[in-house]
Design a protein around this motif. Structure first.
Motif, PDB file in Angstrom:
ATOM      1  N   THR A 315       0.829  -1.215   0.000  1.00  0.00           N
ATOM      2  CA  THR A 315       0.000   0.000   0.000  1.00  0.00           C
ATOM      3  C   THR A 315       0.857   1.256   0.000  1.00  0.00           C
ATOM      4  OG1 THR A 315      -1.677  -1.235   1.210  1.00  0.00           O
ATOM      5  CG2 THR A 315      -1.871   1.156   1.224  1.00  0.00           C
ATOM      6  N   GLU A 316       1.949   1.279   0.808  1.00  0.00           N
ATOM      7  CA  GLU A 316       2.789   2.469   0.924  1.00  0.00           C
ATOM      8  C   GLU A 316       3.391   2.856  -0.437  1.00  0.00           C
ATOM      9  OE1 GLU A 316       2.818  -0.060   2.801  1.00  0.00           O
ATOM     10  OE2 GLU A 316       2.488   0.539   4.906  1.00  0.00           O
ATOM     11  N   PHE A 317       3.870   1.836  -1.206  1.00  0.00           N
ATOM     12  CA  PHE A 317       4.481   2.126  -2.514  1.00  0.00           C
ATOM     13  C   PHE A 317       3.412   2.455  -3.555  1.00  0.00           C
ATOM     14  CE2 PHE A 317       7.914  -0.900  -0.963  1.00  0.00           C
ATOM     15  CZ  PHE A 317       8.626   0.135  -0.385  1.00  0.00           C
ATOM     16  N   ARG A 318       2.314   1.804  -3.456  1.00  0.00           N
ATOM     17  CA  ARG A 318       1.253   2.066  -4.425  1.00  0.00           C
ATOM     18  C   ARG A 318       0.658   3.456  -4.225  1.00  0.00           C
ATOM     19  NH1 ARG A 318      -1.320  -2.209  -3.495  1.00  0.00           N
ATOM     20  NH2 ARG A 318      -2.933  -1.345  -2.112  1.00  0.00           N
ATOM     21  N   ALA A 319       0.717   4.004  -3.018  1.00  0.00           N
ATOM     22  CA  ALA A 319       0.183   5.346  -2.755  1.00  0.00           C
ATOM     23  C   ALA A 319       1.104   6.457  -3.265  1.00  0.00           C
ATOM     24  CB  ALA A 319      -0.064   5.526  -1.273  1.00  0.00           C
ATOM     25  N   SER A 320       2.373   6.146  -3.559  1.00  0.00           N
ATOM     26  CA  SER A 320       3.326   7.154  -4.049  1.00  0.00           C
ATOM     27  C   SER A 320       3.014   7.493  -5.512  1.00  0.00           C
ATOM     28  CB  SER A 320       4.752   6.639  -3.891  1.00  0.00           C
ATOM     29  OG  SER A 320       5.657   7.550  -4.466  1.00  0.00           O
ATOM     30  N   SER A 321       2.889   8.789  -5.828  1.00  0.00           N
ATOM     31  CA  SER A 321       2.597   9.206  -7.215  1.00  0.00           C
ATOM     32  C   SER A 321       3.780   8.939  -8.124  1.00  0.00           C
ATOM     33  CB  SER A 321       2.220  10.695  -7.233  1.00  0.00           C
ATOM     34  OG  SER A 321       3.293  11.482  -6.702  1.00  0.00           O
ATOM     35  N   GLY A 325       3.765   6.669 -11.418  1.00  0.00           N
ATOM     36  CA  GLY A 325       4.135   7.095 -12.779  1.00  0.00           C
ATOM     37  C   GLY A 325       5.112   6.133 -13.419  1.00  0.00           C
ATOM     38  N   PHE A 326       6.096   5.721 -12.594  1.00  0.00           N
ATOM     39  CA  PHE A 326       7.071   4.758 -13.123  1.00  0.00           C
ATOM     40  C   PHE A 326       6.389   3.453 -13.502  1.00  0.00           C
ATOM     41  CE2 PHE A 326      10.613   7.010 -10.628  1.00  0.00           C
ATOM     42  CZ  PHE A 326      11.009   7.736 -11.760  1.00  0.00           C
ATOM     43  N   ARG A 327       5.463   3.013 -12.720  1.00  0.00           N
ATOM     44  CA  ARG A 327       4.774   1.746 -13.016  1.00  0.00           C
ATOM     45  C   ARG A 327       3.927   1.890 -14.285  1.00  0.00           C
ATOM     46  NH1 ARG A 327       4.347  -2.360  -9.689  1.00  0.00           N
ATOM     47  NH2 ARG A 327       2.244  -2.821 -10.436  1.00  0.00           N
ATOM     48  N   GLN A 328       3.322   3.097 -14.515  1.00  0.00           N
ATOM     49  CA  GLN A 328       2.541   3.317 -15.732  1.00  0.00           C
ATOM     50  C   GLN A 328       3.460   3.285 -16.962  1.00  0.00           C
ATOM     51  OE1 GLN A 328      -0.712   3.519 -15.966  1.00  0.00           O
ATOM     52  NE2 GLN A 328      -0.629   3.725 -18.201  1.00  0.00           N
ATOM     53  N   GLU A 329       4.613   3.906 -16.813  1.00  0.00           N
ATOM     54  CA  GLU A 329       5.597   3.897 -17.909  1.00  0.00           C
ATOM     55  C   GLU A 329       6.061   2.476 -18.184  1.00  0.00           C
ATOM     56  OE1 GLU A 329       9.897   6.014 -19.087  1.00  0.00           O
ATOM     57  OE2 GLU A 329       8.902   6.452 -17.163  1.00  0.00           O
ATOM     58  N   GLU A 330       6.251   1.697 -17.086  1.00  0.00           N
ATOM     59  CA  GLU A 330       6.699   0.294 -17.251  1.00  0.00           C
ATOM     60  C   GLU A 330       5.650  -0.521 -17.988  1.00  0.00           C
ATOM     61  OE1 GLU A 330       8.143  -3.494 -14.475  1.00  0.00           O
ATOM     62  OE2 GLU A 330       7.144  -1.752 -13.568  1.00  0.00           O
ATOM     63  N   VAL A 331       4.394  -0.254 -17.722  1.00  0.00           N
ATOM     64  CA  VAL A 331       3.318  -0.993 -18.388  1.00  0.00           C
ATOM     65  C   VAL A 331       3.295  -0.684 -19.891  1.00  0.00           C
ATOM     66  CG1 VAL A 331       0.821  -1.242 -18.537  1.00  0.00           C
ATOM     67  CG2 VAL A 331       1.938  -1.217 -16.308  1.00  0.00           C
ATOM     68  N   GLU A 332       3.478   0.603 -20.233  1.00  0.00           N
ATOM     69  CA  GLU A 332       3.463   0.985 -21.651  1.00  0.00           C
ATOM     70  C   GLU A 332       4.631   0.350 -22.400  1.00  0.00           C
ATOM     71  OE1 GLU A 332       3.496   5.196 -21.624  1.00  0.00           O
ATOM     72  OE2 GLU A 332       1.420   5.404 -20.894  1.00  0.00           O
TER      73      GLU A 332
END
Length: 757
Positions: A315-321, A325-332
């Motif tokens: 939860t703590e890492f998922r709450a970080s913006s 953003g990095f995870r969204q970039e990783e998905v793309e």
């Protein structure tokens, strides 16, 4: 069937300890009653003797008179000082009667009775002259010369110095108190608070006077005791009231001084200090709770980063913006890579470039996660510093509160002491006033319910009790003598007893043909009355011997005993006669070379040919054997004319010629019976034992000592002899019936019709 059913007088088993324990636990009432019935005359004589002694003792008893007064314990007393009511019920418990009984028999109360009635001068309690002593108290006087001789040789101590007059008077006083105490009896009436006070003496008027005086002095003692207790209590209360008044004044001054010191030494009140301490403790608890949450969060995130777990799952890492953003970039990037993998072959530069970009994004995510963990660690350090500061403040306030509490405790302790002293002072002052008023209201807790009257007649229970007691003592003495005589018996009275103690089988019991019959008459009785009890017992013996070894019935049978006159020779002769009557050839050999008996049994004239003549070769077996004319029984006897002082009987029986003679007789006859002398007298039986196929040991009923039987059996068993069993001889059937309630005497007496008288 063997006659072995007489019960043992005192069962003693050796075969099994468990069986012995079970027999000891069982009380044979029928055997006990049988023993008592046998000794009924002894018991009756002892009872009669006791009755005579009781009559003589009762006739010497002086008439006694008993007077009884009844005393009621625990009566209500008046108490106007209490609010509950005027009459107050006295306490009454389970030990009250016993306590008052001890008071009534106390030496102090008895002494007052003696002084009040002047009993030391009463004729009833004066020492009796010596000439009035009873006949059973008579003691012969010792002459003066004998007394002087005993003093000179030291057999008698010289008389001591005379006692002082005071000591003599004291002893007389104690003796008088003891006599009055013995004459006094107390009997609590069941289910009541009444005690019957009785006194017994030879004077009816004196008995009534003493009984009434005891109750009167008891009431006086009760009243005096209460008055003395009340006065003592009043004196003690007055002293304590004065002491407490001084202590109460000192305690009140100490409280005032303590309050003055506390107002100067402390800058704030204890309540404010407690409120501050409570607030700090609340803040400290909140801080410690948040710190524990942060430490747990730090531990969990640190372990997830170190293990390389999916940071998006936390939860703590998922709450970080930033991480998001990095995870969204990783998905793309991963989506583009999947598209290229479908169109571009492996190793294409575009695929390599996308893979490098994905790795950079993931690295950035891990770095951002490390920064988040470091931020949490910084928060933890700040909270720890806050916690330490709060702990220091709490400790400082606690020290201050403790110092204030100590001062307050001392003040409260002083207040409590002052208050307690004041309350105690007031209570004791009130009790002092009540005690002074109670002294005039004291009354005894008991009253006389009925005074003792002069008895109209003497007691008769003493003489009757003496008579009954002596009769009972006589009965018990008779029973004890009967059982003592029974226990002192050292013989055998039943086959079971013989079998249990010796450990050998009892083959048969041979009845006594007659107390005055000669042995020849016994043999004639067997011949003339084949259906008699004696004949049946001999046939039982023969059958038991033959069936002792069914596969190989014994041919050579040896009869012996422990001591002489056991009926051994007669029994062996009767056994041989029975075998002859039943159609089996038999011969009996008289092996008692010292005291031959068969010649006397058969009343045969002495001649020169016998057993010794056959052994030394001067006569043949046919010439030496005597044939009984009536039965045809063959007997090889030892003749008195053959005996020589130079001949050793043991050497003859141990010789090879005697052994060959026994073997030769065994070939000629179906049964060879050897009549040997007693085992405890000579060694002949031990020598011949090895030649016999069966050994029969004779024990005389109610005659042979047990030790002799056991020793005789030991002599044979030590040689590993073929001991077949024992036979109980010369049984007196009429007496045997009295020593048993079943078994030999019972059944033979009950079914005597089967035998020829």
């Amino acid at each position: 069937m063997l006659d072995m059913t007489i019960p043992s007088d005192r069962p003693e088993t050796q075969s099994s300890p468990q069986v012995a324990d079970q027999d000891d636990d069982v009380i044979d009432l029928r055997a006990i009653f049988s023993t008592l019935w046998r000794g009924k005359w002894i018991i009756l004589i002892c009872a009669l003797f006791g009755a005579v002694m009781g009559f003589l003792s009762a006739s010497q008893i002086e008439p006694r008179y008993r007077a009884t007064a009844k005393l009621l314990i625990g009566v209500p007393t008046a108490d106007v000082l209490k609010n509950e009511g005027v009459m107050v019920q006295a306490s009454f418990g389970s030990t009250t009667i016993q306590t008052h009984s001890e008071i009534l028999k106390s030496s102090k109360l008895i002494t007052r009775v003696i002084d009040q009635l002047n009993l030391q001068s009463h004729p009833e309690f004066l020492p009796k002259p010596k000439e009035q002593a009873k006949w059973w108290q008579f003691r012969p006087s010792v002459p003066v010369e004998v007394q002087e001789f005993m003093l000179n040789v030291g057999l008698k101590s010289p008389p001591g110095p005379p006692l002082p007059v005071e000591e003599i008077e004291r002893r007389r006083r104690l003796a008088l108190i003891s006599r009055v105490t013995r004459g006094t009896s107390l009997s609590p009436v069941p289910e009541s608070r009444v005690i019957a006070v009785s006194f017994t003496s030879g004077n009816p008027r004196l008995s009534a006077s003493i009984a009434n005086e005891i109750t009167e002095q008891y009431l006086v003692d009760q009243l005096e005791g209460k008055l003395e207790t009340t006065r003592s209590a009043a004196e003690w209360l007055a002293e304590r009231v004065d002491q407490l008044q001084v202590k109460v004044n000192e305690a009140e001054r100490a409280v005032e001084e303590a309050y003055a010191r506390l107002s100067v030494d402390t800058g704030q009140s204890v309540e404010i200090t407690q409120q501050q301490l409570q607030a700090l403790n609340s803040s400290l608890a909140v801080t410690r709770n948040e710190l524990s949450i942060k430490e747990a969060q730090f531990e969990r995130l640190s372990r997830a980063v170190a293990e390389g777990r999916d940071l998006g799952a936390l939860t703590e890492f998922r709450a970080s913006s930033i991480v998001a953003g990095f995870r969204q970039e990783e998905v793309e990037l991963l989506s583009n890579l999947a598209t290229l993998e479908a169109t571009v072959p492996e190793g294409h530069p575009a695929r390599a470039r996308l893979a490098s970009q994905i790795e950079d994004v993931r690295k950035n995510i891990r770095e951002e996660a490390d920064r988040i963990v470091q931020a949490i660690q910084v928060d933890i350090e700040a909270m720890q510093a806050t916690e330490a500061s709060l702990v220091a403040d709490v400790r400082a306030l606690e020290d201050k509160a403790a110092e204030q509490a100590r001062s307050t405790v001392e003040i409260r302790q002083l207040e409590r002491q002052a208050e307690a002293g004041k309350v105690l002072y007031e209570n004791l002052l009130s009790r002092l006033q009540e005690t002074a008023a109670e002294e005039s209201l004291q009354a005894p807790d008991a009253r006389v319910l009925s005074p003792a009257e002069i008895p109209l007649g003497p007691l008769t229970s003493s003489a009757r009790r003496t008579q009954y007691l002596t009769i009972i003592v006589g009965l018990f003495a008779g029973v004890g003598i009967v059982f003592l005589l029974d226990r002192l018996n050292n013989t055998f009275r039943s086959p079971q007893q013989l079998e249990q103690i010796s450990g050998q089988n009892v083959l048969a019991t041979i009845p006594l043909a007659g107390s005055r019959m000669k042995r020849y008459d016994v043999v004639r009785l067997l011949r003339e009355k084949p259906n008699s009890s004696l004949s049946e017992s001999i046939r039982n013996l023969r059958t038991s011997i033959l069936f002792s070894n069914v596969d190989k019935p014994p041919k050579v049978i040896m009869f012996t005993s422990s001591v002489p006159r056991e009926g051994k020779s007669t029994t062996s002769m009767l056994t041989a006669l029975t075998s002859q009557q039943m159609g089996r050839s038999a011969i009996i050999v008289d092996c008692d070379l010292r005291m031959p008996a068969l010649a006397k049994v058969l009343k045969v004239n002495d001649n020169d040919q016998g057993l010794l003549s056959v052994i030394d070769g001067t006569a043949s077996i046919e010439d030496a054997v005597f044939t009984e004319p009536n039965t045809g029984l063959h007997v090889l006897m030892t003749k008195s004319s053959e005996r020589n002082a130079n001949i050793n009987a043991a050497d003859v029986l141990a010789s090879h010629r005697f052994e060959e003679l026994v073997k030769e007789l065994g070939k000629t006859y179906d049964l060879v019976i050897l009549d040997l002398p007693p085992t405890l007298v000579v060694t002949d039986a031990r020598i011949v034992a090895s030649m016999a196929d069966a050994i029969i040991f004779a024990v005389r009923w109610d005659k042979t000592p047990r030790a002799a039987v056991l020793e005789g059996l030991r002599e044979l068993t030590s040689l590993d002899a073929k001991l077949t069993g024992v036979v109980m001889t010369m049984v007196n059937e009429s007496k045997a019936a009295r020593y048993s309630y079943d078994g030999y005497g019972y059944y033979k007496g009950r079914y005597r019709d089967y035998y020829e008288s």
